[in-house]
Design a protein around this motif. Structure first.
Motif, PDB file in Angstrom:
ATOM      1  N   ILE A 134       0.846  -1.192   0.000  1.00 30.23           N
ATOM      2  CA  ILE A 134       0.000   0.000   0.000  1.00 30.23           C
ATOM      3  C   ILE A 134       0.885   1.248   0.000  1.00 30.23           C
ATOM      4  O   ILE A 134       2.057   1.184   0.369  1.00 30.23           O
ATOM      5  N   THR A 135       0.312   2.365  -0.398  1.00 28.60           N
ATOM      6  CA  THR A 135       1.007   3.644  -0.358  1.00 28.60           C
ATOM      7  C   THR A 135       0.145   4.619   0.426  1.00 28.60           C
ATOM      8  O   THR A 135      -1.057   4.713   0.203  1.00 28.60           O
ATOM      9  N   ILE A 136       0.788   5.306   1.354  1.00 26.61           N
ATOM     10  CA  ILE A 136       0.116   6.315   2.156  1.00 26.61           C
ATOM     11  C   ILE A 136       0.802   7.663   1.933  1.00 26.61           C
ATOM     12  O   ILE A 136       1.947   7.717   1.484  1.00 26.61           O
ATOM     13  N   SER A 137       0.122   8.741   2.243  1.00 27.86           N
ATOM     14  CA  SER A 137       0.691  10.083   2.160  1.00 27.86           C
ATOM     15  C   SER A 137       0.986  10.578   3.567  1.00 27.86           C
ATOM     16  O   SER A 137       0.157  10.432   4.466  1.00 27.86           O
ATOM     17  N   ASN A 156      14.209   8.858   7.398  1.00 30.83           N
ATOM     18  CA  ASN A 156      14.710   7.774   8.245  1.00 30.83           C
ATOM     19  C   ASN A 156      13.801   7.517   9.441  1.00 30.83           C
ATOM     20  O   ASN A 156      13.557   6.362   9.805  1.00 30.83           O
ATOM     21  N   LYS A 157      13.294   8.583  10.054  1.00 36.30           N
ATOM     22  CA  LYS A 157      12.393   8.418  11.203  1.00 36.30           C
ATOM     23  C   LYS A 157      11.125   7.670  10.799  1.00 36.30           C
ATOM     24  O   LYS A 157      10.698   6.738  11.487  1.00 36.30           O
ATOM     25  N   VAL A 158      10.524   8.087   9.686  1.00 37.32           N
ATOM     26  CA  VAL A 158       9.296   7.423   9.225  1.00 37.32           C
ATOM     27  C   VAL A 158       9.593   5.980   8.850  1.00 37.32           C
ATOM     28  O   VAL A 158       8.852   5.066   9.228  1.00 37.32           O
ATOM     29  N   ARG A 159      10.671   5.743   8.114  1.00 33.18           N
ATOM     30  CA  ARG A 159      11.033   4.382   7.702  1.00 33.18           C
ATOM     31  C   ARG A 159      11.230   3.478   8.920  1.00 33.18           C
ATOM     32  O   ARG A 159      10.747   2.353   8.955  1.00 33.18           O
ATOM     33  N   ASP A 160      11.909   3.985   9.942  1.00 33.41           N
ATOM     34  CA  ASP A 160      12.171   3.181  11.140  1.00 33.41           C
ATOM     35  C   ASP A 160      10.889   2.857  11.904  1.00 33.41           C
ATOM     36  O   ASP A 160      10.684   1.716  12.320  1.00 33.41           O
ATOM     37  N   VAL A 162       9.810  -0.752   3.594  1.00 34.69           N
ATOM     38  CA  VAL A 162       9.243   0.600   3.579  1.00 34.69           C
ATOM     39  C   VAL A 162      10.082   1.447   2.625  1.00 34.69           C
ATOM     40  O   VAL A 162      11.304   1.502   2.754  1.00 34.69           O
ATOM     41  N   ASP A 163       9.418   2.093   1.677  1.00 41.18           N
ATOM     42  CA  ASP A 163      10.086   3.021   0.765  1.00 41.18           C
ATOM     43  C   ASP A 163       9.446   4.383   0.954  1.00 41.18           C
ATOM     44  O   ASP A 163       8.225   4.525   0.826  1.00 41.18           O
ATOM     45  N   VAL A 164      10.264   5.380   1.275  1.00 41.19           N
ATOM     46  CA  VAL A 164       9.764   6.729   1.523  1.00 41.19           C
ATOM     47  C   VAL A 164      10.230   7.655   0.405  1.00 41.19           C
ATOM     48  O   VAL A 164      11.428   7.765   0.145  1.00 41.19           O
ATOM     49  N   ASP A 165       9.275   8.306  -0.254  1.00 39.28           N
ATOM     50  CA  ASP A 165       9.566   9.278  -1.303  1.00 39.28           C
ATOM     51  C   ASP A 165       9.359  10.669  -0.714  1.00 39.28           C
ATOM     52  O   ASP A 165       8.224  11.128  -0.563  1.00 39.28           O
ATOM     53  N   THR A 211       5.517   3.829   0.770  1.00 39.84           N
ATOM     54  CA  THR A 211       5.028   2.554   0.256  1.00 39.84           C
ATOM     55  C   THR A 211       5.458   1.463   1.220  1.00 39.84           C
ATOM     56  O   THR A 211       6.637   1.375   1.591  1.00 39.84           O
ATOM     57  N   ILE A 212       4.480   0.642   1.623  1.00 38.66           N
ATOM     58  CA  ILE A 212       4.703  -0.373   2.643  1.00 38.66           C
ATOM     59  C   ILE A 212       4.475  -1.748   2.043  1.00 38.66           C
ATOM     60  O   ILE A 212       3.429  -2.006   1.443  1.00 38.66           O
ATOM     61  N   ALA A 213       5.453  -2.635   2.231  1.00 37.01           N
ATOM     62  CA  ALA A 213       5.347  -4.011   1.757  1.00 37.01           C
ATOM     63  C   ALA A 213       5.129  -4.937   2.946  1.00 37.01           C
ATOM     64  O   ALA A 213       5.539  -4.641   4.071  1.00 37.01           O
TER      65      ALA A 213
END
Length: 65
Positions: A2-5, A16-20, A31-34, A41-43
């Motif tokens: 899924i992808t969230i905003s 890095n904070k969000v990814r962690d 987790v991929d953060v753009d 995007t969360i797998a």
């Protein structure tokens, strides 16, 4: 997947904070953060929205509606 905003991210440290925080949720395998688009995007197993919102808030940001 899924992808969230996420609102409020401005730098690599924010990414890095969000990814962690999101990556630490049970069942999340990636987790991929753009930063430019404010998209995450969360797998793996999709956490409930409340858990996602809490993780993003713990990183200091907010889910966009």
């Amino acid at each position: 997947m899924i992808t969230i905003s996420v609102t409020g991210m401005t730098c690599g440290c924010c990414v890095n904070k969000v990814r962690d925080k999101v990556g630490a949720l049970p069942g999340v395998t990636g987790v991929d953060v753009d930063l430019a688009d404010g998209k995450v995007t969360i797998a793996g197993i999709t956490p409930e929205r409340t858990a996602l919102a809490d993780a993003v808030a713990a990183a200091g940001f907010h889910l966009a509606d």
